[in-house]
Motif scaffolding. Structure first.
Motif, PDB file in Angstrom:
ATOM      1  N   ARG A   4       0.929  -1.054   0.012  1.00 28.52           N
ATOM      2  CA  ARG A   4      -0.020  -0.053   0.080  1.00 28.52           C
ATOM      3  C   ARG A   4       0.836   1.307   0.116  1.00 28.52           C
ATOM      4  O   ARG A   4       2.110   1.322   0.418  1.00 28.52           O
TER       5      ARG A   4
ATOM      6  N   LYS B 112      -5.106   6.387   7.780  1.00 28.11           N
ATOM      7  CA  LYS B 112      -4.262   5.760   6.543  1.00 28.11           C
ATOM      8  C   LYS B 112      -3.894   4.516   6.990  1.00 28.11           C
ATOM      9  O   LYS B 112      -3.054   3.622   6.107  1.00 28.11           O
ATOM     10  N   GLY B 113      -4.213   3.634   8.017  1.00 21.88           N
ATOM     11  CA  GLY B 113      -3.614   2.344   8.275  1.00 21.88           C
ATOM     12  C   GLY B 113      -2.241   2.251   8.632  1.00 21.88           C
ATOM     13  O   GLY B 113      -1.869   1.222   8.402  1.00 21.88           O
ATOM     14  N   ALA B 114      -1.872   3.379   9.274  1.00 15.52           N
ATOM     15  CA  ALA B 114      -0.150   3.381   9.281  1.00 15.52           C
ATOM     16  C   ALA B 114      -0.024   3.346  10.885  1.00 15.52           C
ATOM     17  O   ALA B 114       1.015   3.785  11.404  1.00 15.52           O
TER      18      ALA B 114
ATOM     19  N   LEU C  15       3.484   0.750   2.845  1.00 11.30           N
ATOM     20  CA  LEU C  15       3.293  -0.364   3.888  1.00 11.30           C
ATOM     21  C   LEU C  15       3.054  -1.608   3.422  1.00 11.30           C
ATOM     22  O   LEU C  15       2.439  -1.674   2.025  1.00 11.30           O
TER      23      LEU C  15
ATOM     24  N   ASP D  37       1.311   4.996   1.631  1.00 20.94           N
ATOM     25  CA  ASP D  37       1.085   5.868   2.690  1.00 20.94           C
ATOM     26  C   ASP D  37       0.874   7.250   1.847  1.00 20.94           C
ATOM     27  O   ASP D  37       0.108   8.047   2.207  1.00 20.94           O
ATOM     28  N   ASP D  38       1.913   7.727   1.358  1.00 24.83           N
ATOM     29  CA  ASP D  38       1.798   8.858   0.625  1.00 24.83           C
ATOM     30  C   ASP D  38       2.941   8.956  -0.569  1.00 24.83           C
ATOM     31  O   ASP D  38       3.978   8.351  -0.463  1.00 24.83           O
TER      32      ASP D  38
ATOM     33  N   ALA E   8       3.418   2.201  12.151  1.00 28.14           N
ATOM     34  CA  ALA E   8       3.106   0.994  11.415  1.00 28.14           C
ATOM     35  C   ALA E   8       3.441  -0.360  12.018  1.00 28.14           C
ATOM     36  O   ALA E   8       2.601  -1.235  12.275  1.00 28.14           O
TER      37      ALA E   8
END
Lengths: 450, 473
Positions: free
Chosen positions: A145, B268-270, A182, A147-148, B391
């Motif tokens: 994924r 953000k699921g982090a 991630l 994150d940014d 995370a």
């Protein structure tokens, strides 16, 4: 800095022209612009565009220094900054070495620090670059994924003038993209990042940045905490560059003069393995931090620091050089208009060996490839030399890479690590840091885990 | 000299703010905000026995953001005239335009003041000589502590900042923030090299802070740390019990779980704490709060940088996760109330979710008993900086002053090393909590390139095991 900035130069000149008899005055004037784009799930999360400017004025009288700054270039504000700096002079302690830099005749090695291609690059294109980086990163691996994903650029022009005869101005710009990732596997999540830098966006290798960001996160999935024991470590180029960054504090002439360097009084002595040859060379155009002028307006230059393990000398500003009875090495560093120059290495490079990282690893019987460190700023004391940092990476057993490991530390002392260097790789990587990266083998480091 | 400060409320009139917000929304944005600040500061540094320099600074400007859907446009300017603000408003609005357009008017209502910190002596009413003399007193006190003291550096800083926030929801709020800070670093020389000691003092009150605290004792404490460490032996390597002295380990909670409870990272699921509200995430001994109202402490603020009053927020109650920390954007998206945690470094930065003063409430154990009941372990008297990967929960921080515990007694000093652990694991492994709560040193928390002042605190506590990154077997 390259090319002149006549408008800012004239502001600096006007301030210096107001110096009173017996007074040294230096004016540093700067203006910057930035663009910052962040993309999340295909949409712009934020877009920042702004301009800032300001002036810092240093006044020295009878060995006492005063300084003031303001984040504006209004005439009234500049007058009050000069008045404040003068007022501050009276509260300093006289210092026989206080003073401004004087022109030293060293020729400037011109650098290409400005890109019209970047200056002209359209805003939509910048947004598209960050979106493309996000897309490429997600495409690498289904477990990843984003994150940014970010695009950033900055441009700055600056001018400095002084009563001691310094008068230079110039401008520079640069840009980078970065992505944070991630990777998920069941309940487990690991993180990574990737980046690309350039004078202009045309130089970006987005695919490489995406691959790195995905790899950094996925390679740690399933990582375990290793046992505690003494091992050989192989530092990835990115980690070596950070290690050199820590070491630079001990090579700072001001720290040496003030009794805060473990290298004080050791010039001419062996402080590292004979394999270790280190230079600071901001005139090398390959270095990300290559520059032509230092923070006091003197020419940046190549300086030998350690040669074959033998300490050659330190980096200096005009102040630290005066204290040490030597000349400035062109290593004054200024963090903008809000402060006076300090001392720092500008672009360190370790003389590389010849072999690849894979060849270095093949010779390690029991060790760890260190791919990331965490907490270097908190766990390393460049004054005492105590070294301890969190790390993650891959185990090495009988010359082969093994499983991923995390949540452990590696520890030694800077003094010992320099002597315990086993080999330096040939894989120089010009990272966006003040030191170039290269793989580095260090023996006899304590790994603390379970 | 005359104080350079001007009241921001006078600099930007309410009708100007209303027009600027309307300009910002012209492209169709849903929310617009003006944040303006005016800050004057003085700093002075002493090193190597000399007052090297006194610095005066002035920072003044405004940042304007416009939100449309998930997109935020932001622009800042040092030009606080209506024309300057409108240019920034148009730049911010252009990015967050959704094509909707239209003319929206904004009517602002001034919020009631929410004073949290009480200032008696403003920094601009104190002469520079008095500020500089603090540094000279520190230098003398540190050097007189022992012949081994080789170097002393000390820094003084004060600031007075007025902030103003106005937004298209009609909010208009102002605050004044005063800070005083001292930092002391000492180097001691011994046969086996150099060692260092560090102390700091920072509060959101006036210059009276230096009358209320013994700065010479602070200097001697930094000097004693450095001298003691000259005879330190290498720290152990591996997992062992760790006792953390009251007021020296709040950073553990800041890193081990605080960042993971910030709603932007959670969203953000982090964060390892995503989806864990209502669950037992820590030892039942642990109640953790984030408290922007703790008067005088380094993270205390009247309003946050989005104009909302600071709050006392319980994050973990008896080990159960009760809530995250929120800023305007995240609260708006999730339909949650904001918690006064929207902060930014300066007008040049976007606000995001940040901690204020984060601390663990008292337990019931006596600190002496906690040490006595530890047969073998490490006693941490001072932690340095740290960092966390939210995370994974993996965190690391430096032990700058630590001792061995042998048979329930504090014995030998240890050389510096890092401590490493996993946040969720360490929270569960807290097995003793003292009744001697203390706040720690003032801190600067870094996130996404922005630093903001924060405080932390905890009573003495013991963690079952943590990994000490030393070199001794």
């Amino acid at each position: 800095m390259s090319a002149a900035s006549p408008e800012l130069q004239s502001i600096a000149d006007r301030v210096v022209a107001r110096a009173a008899p017996g007074e040294q005055v230096e004016a540093y004037v700067a203006r910057g612009r930035e663009t910052d784009v962040r993309i999340y799930e295909g949409e712009i999360e934020h877009f920042v565009s702004a301009q800032s400017e300001g002036i810092g004025i240093r006044v020295i009288r009878d060995g006492r220094t005063g300084f003031a700054y303001a984040g504006t270039l209004d005439d009234d504000a500049i007058a009050s900054v000069l008045a404040e700096a003068r007022d501050n002079v009276s509260f300093g302690t006289p210092d026989e070495w206080a003073g401004l830099a004087e022109p030293d005749g060293v020729a400037v090695v011109a650098q290409q620090l400005w890109s019209d291609a970047l200056a002209d690059y359209p805003t939509d294109g910048k947004i598209e670059l960050a979106k493309e980086l996000e897309r490429l990163t997600r495409a690498v691996d289904s477990r990843v994924r984003v994150d940014d994903a970010n695009y950033s650029d900055g441009s700055g022009e600056a001018a400095v003038a002084s009563t001691s005869g310094i008068r230079v101005s110039g401008r520079e710009n640069g840009c980078y993209v970065s992505v944070s990732t991630l990777a998920d596997d069941g309940d487990e999540t690991q993180t990574g990042f990737g980046f690309a830098v350039g004078r202009s966006p045309q130089e970006f290798d987005l695919a490489k940045a995406a691959q790195q960001a995905a790899d950094r996160a996925t390679r740690l999935l399933g990582a375990v905490k290793p046992p505690s024991k003494r091992v050989t470590v192989v530092l990835d180029p990115f980690v070596t560059a950070q290690f050199l960054g820590v070491l630079s504090s001990a090579l700072n002439g001001e720290n040496v003069a003030k009794g805060r360097s473990l290298f004080a009084n050791r010039v001419g002595e062996s402080v590292a393995s004979p394999l270790f040859t280190l230079v600071d060379d901001p005139t090398n155009p390959k270095a990300y931090t290559a520059t032509d002028i230092d923070g006091e307006g003197l020419a940046a230059r190549r300086n030998a620091l350690i040669d074959g393990g033998v300490l050659q000398g330190f980096v200096h500003s005009s102040y630290s050089a005066r204290r040490a009875g030597t000349n400035s090495t062109g290593n004054a560093v200024r963090g903008g208009f809000k402060g006076t120059p300090g001392v720092g290495c500008l672009a360190m490079q370790l003389q590389p060996g010849t072999r690849s990282q894979a060849e270095l690893i093949a010779d390690v019987d029991d060790g760890v490839l260190i791919q990331m460190v965490q907490g270097l700023h908190s766990g390393v004391n460049p004054i005492s030399g105590d070294f301890s940092t969190g790390a993650s990476g891959l185990l090495i057993s009988h010359g082969e890479l093994g499983g991923p490991v995390r949540e452990f530390t590696i520890a030694s002392t800077l003094q010992r690590m320099l002597h315990d260097i086993g080999e330096i790789g040939g894989d120089v990587d010009w990272l966006p840091m003040s030191a170039a990266g290269v793989s580095l083998v260090i023996h006899d480091v304590t790994m603390s885990g379970v | 000299m005359e104080s350079p400060l001007v009241r921001l409320a006078v600099v930007i009139e309410q009708d100007v703010l209303e027009r600027v917000l309307a300009t910002a929304l012209r492209g169709g944005g849903e929310f617009a905000e003006v944040y303006a600040e005016d800050k004057s500061s003085t700093s002075a540094g002493l090193d190597d026995g000399r007052v090297e320099q006194v610095t005066s600074g002035r920072d003044r400007g405004a940042g304007i953001r416009v939100v449309s859907g998930e997109t935020t446009g932001y622009a800042y300017t040092a030009d606080l005239s209506e024309a300057g603000l409108r240019i920034a408003a148009e730049a911010a609005g252009a990015v967050a335009a959704n094509g909707g357009g239209g003319n929206r008017t904004v009517a602002l209502t001034r919020s009631a003041p929410h004073p949290v910190n009480r200032v008696e002596v403003y920094p601009d009413t104190v002469g520079k000589a008095a500020k500089v003399s603090l540094l000279q007193r520190i230098d003398s006190a540190a050097r007189s502590t022992g012949a081994a003291i080789g170097q002393v550096s000390a820094g003084y800083g004060d600031s007075r900042k007025r902030i103003l926030v106005a937004n298209s929801d009609g909010l208009l709020a102002e605050d004044e923030q005063v800070r005083h800070l001292l930092r002391i670093s000492v180097v001691a020389n011994g046969d086996a090299g150099m060692q260092t000691g560090f102390e700091s003092l920072g509060h959101t009150i006036g210059f009276e802070v230096f009358a209320e605290n013994d700065v010479e004792e602070l200097a001697r404490s930094a000097a004693r740390q450095a001298i003691t460490k000259l005879r330190a032996r290498p720290a152990p390597s591996g997992s062992i019990p760790v006792v953390i002295k009251a007021g020296s380990g709040g950073v553990l909670f800041h890193e081990a779980c605080g960042h993971g409870l910030e709603a932007d990272l959670v969203g953000k699921g982090a964060s390892v704490y995503r989806g864990k509200v209502g669950e037992q995430v820590a030892s039942p001994l642990v109640t953790l709060v984030d408290d922007g109202t703790m008067s005088g402490e380094w993270g205390a603020i009247g309003i946050d940088d989005e104009g909302h009053p600071s709050q006392y927020n319980v994050l973990i109650q008896d080990g159960v996760l009760t809530d995250y920390m929120w800023d305007h954007l995240r609260a708006r998206k999730e339909g949650h109330a904001h918690t006064g945690n929207g902060r930014r470094q300066s007008y040049m930065h976007l606000p995001m979710v940040r901690m204020t003063n984060t601390y663990v409430l008292n337990g019931t154990d006596s600190p002496q008993d906690i040490i006595r009941e530890t047969p073998h372990g490490v006693y941490v008297a001072k932690l340095g900086g740290g960092s966390v990967n939210t995370a994974t929960g993996d965190f690391v921080f430096g032990m700058t002053e630590a001792y061995l515990i042998e048979n329930g007694e504090i014995t030998e000093p240890l050389r510096e090393s890092n401590l490493i652990g996993n946040g969720p694991q360490v929270l569960r492994d807290i097995e003793a909590l003292g009744n001697d709560f203390a706040m720690g040193n003032p801190g600067t928390c870094g996130k996404d390139g922005q630093g903001v002042p924060v405080g932390d605190g905890q009573p003495t506590l013991r963690v079952k095991t943590m990994t000490i990154g030393g070199t001794a077997g």
